[in-house]
Design a protein around this motif. Structure first.
Motif, short mmCIF file in Angstrom:
data_model
loop_
_atom_site.label_atom_id
_atom_site.label_comp_id
_atom_site.label_asym_id
_atom_site.label_seq_id
_atom_site.Cartn_x
_atom_site.Cartn_y
_atom_site.Cartn_z
N MET A 226 -3.25 1.48 0.34
CA MET A 226 -2.21 1.05 1.27
C MET A 226 -2.83 0.41 2.50
O MET A 226 -3.94 0.77 2.90
CB MET A 226 -1.35 2.23 1.71
N LYS A 227 -2.08 -0.48 3.09
CA LYS A 227 -2.52 -1.15 4.32
C LYS A 227 -1.75 -0.59 5.51
O LYS A 227 -0.53 -0.56 5.51
CB LYS A 227 -2.29 -2.66 4.21
N ASP B 104 9.47 -4.60 3.99
CA ASP B 104 9.37 -3.33 3.26
C ASP B 104 8.49 -2.30 3.96
O ASP B 104 8.32 -1.19 3.46
CB ASP B 104 8.83 -3.58 1.84
N ALA B 105 7.93 -2.67 5.10
CA ALA B 105 7.04 -1.75 5.82
C ALA B 105 7.84 -0.68 6.55
O ALA B 105 9.00 -0.90 6.94
CB ALA B 105 6.18 -2.52 6.81
N TRP B 106 7.21 0.46 6.74
CA TRP B 106 7.75 1.51 7.60
C TRP B 106 7.04 1.44 8.95
O TRP B 106 5.81 1.38 9.00
CB TRP B 106 7.53 2.88 6.98
N ASP C 96 1.96 -1.93 4.69
CA ASP C 96 2.82 -0.90 4.13
C ASP C 96 3.37 0.00 5.23
O ASP C 96 4.53 0.41 5.20
CB ASP C 96 2.04 -0.06 3.11
N ALA D 284 5.10 7.86 1.39
CA ALA D 284 4.35 7.11 0.38
C ALA D 284 4.24 7.86 -0.94
O ALA D 284 4.25 7.26 -2.02
CB ALA D 284 2.97 6.77 0.91
#
Length: 445
Positions: free
Chosen positions: A1-2, A136-138, A76, A336
């Motif tokens: 994940m980024k 779509d990122a949190w 992400d 996640a």
């Protein structure tokens, strides 16, 4: 994940990276992007992180950039930990307020309002970019004032932005510890706004242990909040307040202590961190050692004026270890990996507190899973707490309105309605004083 960290040149970033280094689970963060407007600070923090990772196999790869859009693309998770105006701005917030005889703390009272007025327009721009570039990122918001900024961003990101703070976690941990309970096994009944909440119960194996603490004066006076607020006052409240409520309950004493201090907290941190960045930039410097030493000094002096006023003495060693990075990591894991957990977070109210509307961001226990954070139903607050929460939420809404409209009159209204600002004329002078020292408030007309 980024993971992208906005404010990636900030002093507390190594805390987050240190937590990531200890995570070896599936789906862990493998790429960290640091974004900051100051390339020199990015370089300094990157050196600290490199030393942290030196002995860790397969550590998350760290890159740094001053390009915001580049940092956001493909993320992400995004940590927002910005400080608009820097620590110089925080010191100015304190100085202008104290000159008017009111509190200038960065999240409470006049200082918090000034910081919010500077920060909200920037936070809104970030939220709009995230919605466009990384939908779509949190977003996990660390930026203070945390509740206010989270609410501003939620108007563009909905429930995909979640605010965090380590104060409720630290408070719950201290209460559990003094009661001889395992904090991980305790349910903390905590309700309010960011930096404005109360622990009303602590359940272990279904039993509320808080009444036992409140009935034992010796036990109650043995930990941070008992020393800070005094045993009699906590017993009168029948609850344990967040430490920031000391600014409300003992406002006159806090303002006097800050006026008499050799330096305000912002000025102290400004000078301390300037030394840190200079030292880390020196040839041959051991960056991690410099950071560790500076952090220890920072934590030991936290809220020192309040503790001096209350005669609370030095902070306990167990309270010097930070905590917000652990909350952030637990939150990321829960989302996640669908590792369901309970955390105290800043989220939209929905129907949790009936005195506030659904979109108001509050700080309460939440059940967290792959679909985000879901506030848990809680009992109503007592009248005295309800009044304070509603008053401060009303002020936050005026700050948001002023930031959106650019109305100086609305900004004055925000200051004047705050419980810790005692005059409309003081509010007017505060707005003028802050406009003089902060170019970022030129939009107020």
């Amino acid at each position: 994940m980024k993971l992208t960290i906005l404010g990636g040149g900030g002093f507390r970033v190594p805390l987050v990276y240190g937590a990531l280094l200890g995570d070896r689970g599936e789906g862990r963060v493998t790429e960290v992007v640091l974004h900051d407007l100051d390339a020199g600070r990015l370089t300094a923090v990157s050196r600290v992180l490199a030393e942290q990772a030196a002995a860790v196999e397969d550590a998350p790869v760290v890159t740094a950039t001053t390009d915001l859009d580049e940092a956001l693309r493909g993320a992400d998770f995004i940590f927002s930990a910005i400080r608009v105006g820097g620590l110089e701005g925080r010191a100015d917030d304190e100085r202008v307020a104290l000159a008017e005889g009111v509190l200038g703390q960065e999240t409470v009272g006049a200082g918090g309002i000034a910081y919010g007025l500077r920060t909200v327009p920037v936070a809104v721009d970030i939220a709009q970019r995230v919605a466009r570039l990384a939908p779509d990122a949190w977003v996990i918001n660390f930026t203070n004032p945390a509740g206010l900024v989270t609410e501003a961003m939620s108007r563009h990101l909905g429930d995909r932005v979640i605010g965090i703070c380590d104060s409720p976690v630290g408070l719950g941990r201290r209460i559990a510890r003094v009661l001889g309970a395992n904090p991980r096994e305790a349910w903390i009944d905590y309700v309010g706004l960011n930096h404005l909440g109360w622990v009303r119960g602590l359940r272990v194996a279904g039993r509320d242990e808080l009444p036992r603490l409140l009935a034992d004066s010796e036990l109650l006076g043995s930990f941070e909040e008992g020393k800070l607020f005094g045993v009699d006052w906590l017993q009168s409240l029948g609850a344990i307040p967040n430490e920031y409520l000391h600014y409300y309950y003992f406002n006159r004493e806090a303002v006097r202590a800050y006026q008499q201090a050799e330096k305000t907290r912002g000025a102290f941190l400004h000078d301390q961190q300037a030394r840190f960045y200079d030292e880390v930039g020196a040839p041959g410097a051991k960056a991690l050692d410099v950071w560790d030493r500076t952090r220890a000094e920072r934590e030991a002096t936290y809220m020192s004026e309040n503790r001096e006023t209350a005669g609370a003495g030095e902070r306990d060693v167990d309270d010097l270890s930070g905590g917000y990075e652990k909350v952030a990591l637990a939150l990321m894991r829960a989302i996640a990996r669908d590792e369901r957990t309970t955390l105290i977070l800043n989220v939209r109210n929905q129907s949790t507190l009936s005195v506030l509307d659904n979109d108001a961001v509050i700080e309460v226990p939440c059940l967290v899973d792959a679909n985000g954070a879901h506030p848990v139903t809680v009992a109503p607050l007592p009248d005295h707490a309800t009044g304070l929460v509603c008053a401060v939420k009303g002020v936050e809404r005026e700050v948001l309105a002023a930031a959106e409209s650019g109305s100086r009159a609305t900004a004055v209204k925000a200051f004047a309605l705050h419980p810790l600002v005692d005059s409309v004329n003081v509010a007017r002078r505060l707005v003028e004083g802050y406009r003089e020292v902060h170019p970022g408030l030129a939009y107020l007309r």
